[in-house]
Design a protein around this motif. Structure first.
Motif, mmCIF file in Angstrom:
data_model
loop_
_atom_site.group_PDB
_atom_site.id
_atom_site.type_symbol
_atom_site.label_atom_id
_atom_site.label_comp_id
_atom_site.label_asym_id
_atom_site.label_seq_id
_atom_site.Cartn_x
_atom_site.Cartn_y
_atom_site.Cartn_z
ATOM 1 N N GLY A 44 0.727 -1.064 0.051
ATOM 2 C CA GLY A 44 -0.002 0.159 0.030
ATOM 3 C C GLY A 44 0.866 1.228 0.075
ATOM 4 O O GLY A 44 2.240 1.152 0.301
ATOM 5 N N LYS A 45 0.199 2.309 -0.298
ATOM 6 C CA LYS A 45 0.995 3.803 -0.516
ATOM 7 C C LYS A 45 1.550 3.878 0.873
ATOM 8 O O LYS A 45 2.819 4.287 0.689
ATOM 9 C CB LYS A 45 -0.045 4.797 -0.741
ATOM 10 C CG LYS A 45 0.453 5.994 -0.979
ATOM 11 C CD LYS A 45 -0.775 7.162 -1.191
ATOM 12 C CE LYS A 45 -0.187 8.637 -1.710
ATOM 13 N NZ LYS A 45 -1.389 9.443 -1.948
ATOM 14 N N VAL A 48 4.565 1.707 1.437
ATOM 15 C CA VAL A 48 5.539 1.843 0.399
ATOM 16 C C VAL A 48 6.431 3.221 0.871
ATOM 17 O O VAL A 48 7.593 3.279 0.727
ATOM 18 C CB VAL A 48 5.095 2.166 -1.038
ATOM 19 C CG1 VAL A 48 6.318 2.586 -1.943
ATOM 20 C CG2 VAL A 48 4.814 0.736 -1.496
ATOM 21 N N LYS A 49 5.551 4.311 0.965
ATOM 22 C CA LYS A 49 6.386 5.720 1.502
ATOM 23 C C LYS A 49 7.262 5.354 2.728
ATOM 24 O O LYS A 49 8.589 6.126 2.542
ATOM 25 C CB LYS A 49 5.318 6.604 1.957
ATOM 26 C CG LYS A 49 5.957 8.012 2.151
ATOM 27 C CD LYS A 49 4.869 8.682 2.964
ATOM 28 C CE LYS A 49 3.782 9.326 2.066
ATOM 29 N NZ LYS A 49 2.921 10.164 2.625
ATOM 30 N N GLU A 50 6.812 4.838 3.749
ATOM 31 C CA GLU A 50 7.432 4.526 4.955
ATOM 32 C C GLU A 50 8.851 3.770 4.466
ATOM 33 O O GLU A 50 9.955 3.978 5.191
ATOM 34 C CB GLU A 50 6.750 4.068 6.075
ATOM 35 C CG GLU A 50 5.782 4.915 6.339
ATOM 36 C CD GLU A 50 6.146 6.382 6.950
ATOM 37 O OE1 GLU A 50 7.258 6.264 7.763
ATOM 38 O OE2 GLU A 50 5.597 7.442 6.660
ATOM 39 N N GLU A 77 -0.852 2.750 -9.326
ATOM 40 C CA GLU A 77 -1.027 1.775 -8.132
ATOM 41 C C GLU A 77 -0.853 2.591 -6.939
ATOM 42 O O GLU A 77 -1.863 2.035 -5.841
ATOM 43 C CB GLU A 77 0.157 0.631 -8.124
ATOM 44 C CG GLU A 77 0.045 -0.298 -9.505
ATOM 45 C CD GLU A 77 1.297 -1.151 -9.502
ATOM 46 O OE1 GLU A 77 1.799 -1.452 -8.400
ATOM 47 O OE2 GLU A 77 1.477 -1.712 -10.564
ATOM 48 N N LEU A 78 -0.363 3.590 -7.010
ATOM 49 C CA LEU A 78 -0.318 4.488 -5.677
ATOM 50 C C LEU A 78 -1.256 5.381 -5.327
ATOM 51 O O LEU A 78 -1.446 6.319 -4.594
ATOM 52 C CB LEU A 78 1.118 4.992 -5.572
ATOM 53 C CG LEU A 78 2.187 4.053 -5.312
ATOM 54 C CD1 LEU A 78 3.687 4.662 -5.131
ATOM 55 C CD2 LEU A 78 2.162 3.032 -3.956
ATOM 56 N N GLU A 79 -2.190 5.720 -6.648
ATOM 57 C CA GLU A 79 -3.194 6.676 -6.881
ATOM 58 C C GLU A 79 -2.461 8.175 -6.577
ATOM 59 O O GLU A 79 -3.070 8.741 -5.871
ATOM 60 C CB GLU A 79 -4.219 6.548 -5.793
ATOM 61 C CG GLU A 79 -4.925 5.199 -6.040
ATOM 62 C CD GLU A 79 -5.901 4.696 -5.200
ATOM 63 O OE1 GLU A 79 -6.052 5.433 -3.977
ATOM 64 O OE2 GLU A 79 -6.932 3.883 -5.219
ATOM 65 N N ILE A 80 -1.518 8.153 -7.392
ATOM 66 C CA ILE A 80 -0.552 9.654 -7.171
ATOM 67 C C ILE A 80 -0.632 10.297 -8.570
ATOM 68 O O ILE A 80 -0.994 9.457 -9.660
ATOM 69 C CB ILE A 80 0.497 9.598 -6.452
ATOM 70 C CG1 ILE A 80 1.427 8.555 -7.234
ATOM 71 C CG2 ILE A 80 0.637 9.197 -5.143
ATOM 72 C CD1 ILE A 80 2.909 8.379 -6.834
ATOM 73 N N SER A 81 -0.270 11.393 -8.943
ATOM 74 C CA SER A 81 -0.326 12.249 -10.015
ATOM 75 C C SER A 81 1.003 12.746 -10.231
ATOM 76 O O SER A 81 1.614 13.208 -9.435
ATOM 77 C CB SER A 81 -1.500 12.960 -10.211
ATOM 78 O OG SER A 81 -1.343 13.852 -11.155
ATOM 79 N N TYR A 82 1.423 12.795 -11.566
ATOM 80 C CA TYR A 82 2.643 13.758 -12.121
ATOM 81 C C TYR A 82 2.477 15.199 -11.703
ATOM 82 O O TYR A 82 3.156 15.770 -11.687
ATOM 83 C CB TYR A 82 2.820 13.441 -13.609
ATOM 84 C CG TYR A 82 3.461 12.124 -13.903
ATOM 85 C CD1 TYR A 82 4.787 11.994 -13.669
ATOM 86 C CD2 TYR A 82 2.633 10.966 -14.522
ATOM 87 C CE1 TYR A 82 5.372 10.818 -13.884
ATOM 88 C CE2 TYR A 82 3.189 10.007 -14.875
ATOM 89 C CZ TYR A 82 4.584 9.614 -14.639
ATOM 90 O OH TYR A 82 5.314 8.541 -15.054
#
Length: 362
Positions: A44-45, A48-50, A77-82
């Motif tokens: 999960g997001k 992964v970040k940690e 997959e991480l539901e983030i945007s450029y």
């Protein structure tokens, strides 16, 4: 531009403590850059970040700059945007590498992100990709270039293509990087790992020869070991390497005298500006050593490419001039004192008019 050495780590394929130990050792050897793969995400997001934040924070404490390698699927997959690079900023990364390009305007906008993250472009294409981005007034200090690596035997770049691609970036003053292959490393991003070089000719060469070659081209600022983990010996070897001047490894003949070894190893050499095809001439040393005797030895054979020869007592004013043989020839007024190691012969192409160079003993 200053030159840097880098290593690669693959947090999705390794243990964080092993990565930290590797980064510490590399830091002690003078490495200062990390290529960190984020091509495969299985958690999960926030997890992964940690995970990445922990490793990057440790690396920052060692003085590293970290570039995250990202692919479009990661954003989904991480539901983030450029359009919002907050996620990468929160990991502590110094930049992101775009494996896949956009329309030029998009990349230019990304260089103005509020976090001052570097945007690294894929250099391994001989097209006007960078020129297109620059026409959109990109924030150039935050624009980097980095070649690909190639895990499959036989698929890395040929030198002439690499050169053309690299010139496109270097002529604009963009910071450039390329990968070399550790002969000990087994970890990469994919399930095929025949090594991870940018240049196919490097795949089975020692790391120091690969690195000397990339720096000698004058086209690459940062050399990164593509696979993990390089051995301690490889890290130490690269740590001791001269990044700013070509140093050629020479194997001396048994008869090489102390004076000849002194001329070879202790002097600053440069190739005469009025070059010849037959030899590289280092002529200034003959003036300093003109009164030193140099009896003939190893002087009757045909000299071969890469032989290091020095004028003997029969050579008049050219006594104690050092030369590197580029074309086979015979001349009994010259002593063979050694030879450039076979794997470094490719470096002779980069001894240009006025090139400064030194020797190290193999």
């Amino acid at each position: 531009m200053k030159r840097a050495l880098g290593v690669s780590v693959y947090p999705d394929h390794s243990e964080i403590e092993k990565d930290k130990a590797y980064l510490k050792k590399a830091s002690e050897c003078g490495f200062s850059r990390i290529f960190m793969s984020m091509l495969e995400v299985t958690e999960g997001k926030e997890v992964v970040k940690e995970k990445f934040k922990s490793l990057i924070s440790y690396a920052k404490g060692l003085g590293y700059e970290t570039i995250l390698d990202v692919a479009p699927n990661i954003f989904d997959e991480l539901e983030i945007s450029y359009d919002d690079l907050t996620f990468f900023y929160e990991t502590g990364a110094d930049g992101i590498r775009l494996d896949v390009g956009f329309d030029g305007n998009k990349e230019a906008k990304l260089t103005f992100n509020p976090f001052d993250l570097a945007i690294e472009l894929n250099m391994s294409n001989d097209v006007a990709y960078l020129d297109n981005i620059l026409t959109y007034e990109a924030n150039v200090p935050f624009l980097y270039g980095c070649h690909n690596f190639y895990p499959q035997e036989g698929t890395a770049l040929p030198y002439d293509f690499f050169e053309r691609c690299s010139v496109r970036f270097k002529k604009h003053g963009i910071r450039t990087a390329a990968f070399i292959n550790s002969q000990a490393g087994k970890i990469g991003p994919w399930d095929v790992n025949d090594g991870l070089p940018t240049l196919e000719m490097h795949r089975h060469l020692p790391v120091d020869v690969q690195t000397k070659h990339l720096f000698a081209t004058g086209l690459i600022d940062d050399v990164i070991i593509g696979n993990a983990y390089a051995s301690d010996e490889e890290l130490e070897l690269l740590g001791s390497l001269n990044r700013y001047q070509l140093e050629l490894a020479v194997e001396f003949t048994k008869e090489a005298s102390d004076v000849e070894k002194e001329i070879t190893l202790t002097e600053q050499h440069f190739r005469r500006g009025d070059i010849t095809d037959q030899v590289v001439r280092s002529t200034e040393v003959r003036k300093k050593y003109q009164h030193k005797a140099n009896p003939a030895h190893d002087n009757t054979q045909e000299f071969q490419v890469g032989d290091v020869v020095i004028g003997n007592d029969a050579f008049g004013k050219y006594k104690n001039e050092l030369q590197i043989v580029l074309q086979p020839h015979s001349d009994d007024r010259k002593n063979k004192v050694g030879q450039i190691t076979e794997k470094e012969l490719l470096l002779l192409d980069f001894v240009k008019p006025w090139t400064k160079f030194r020797f190290t003993e193999k």
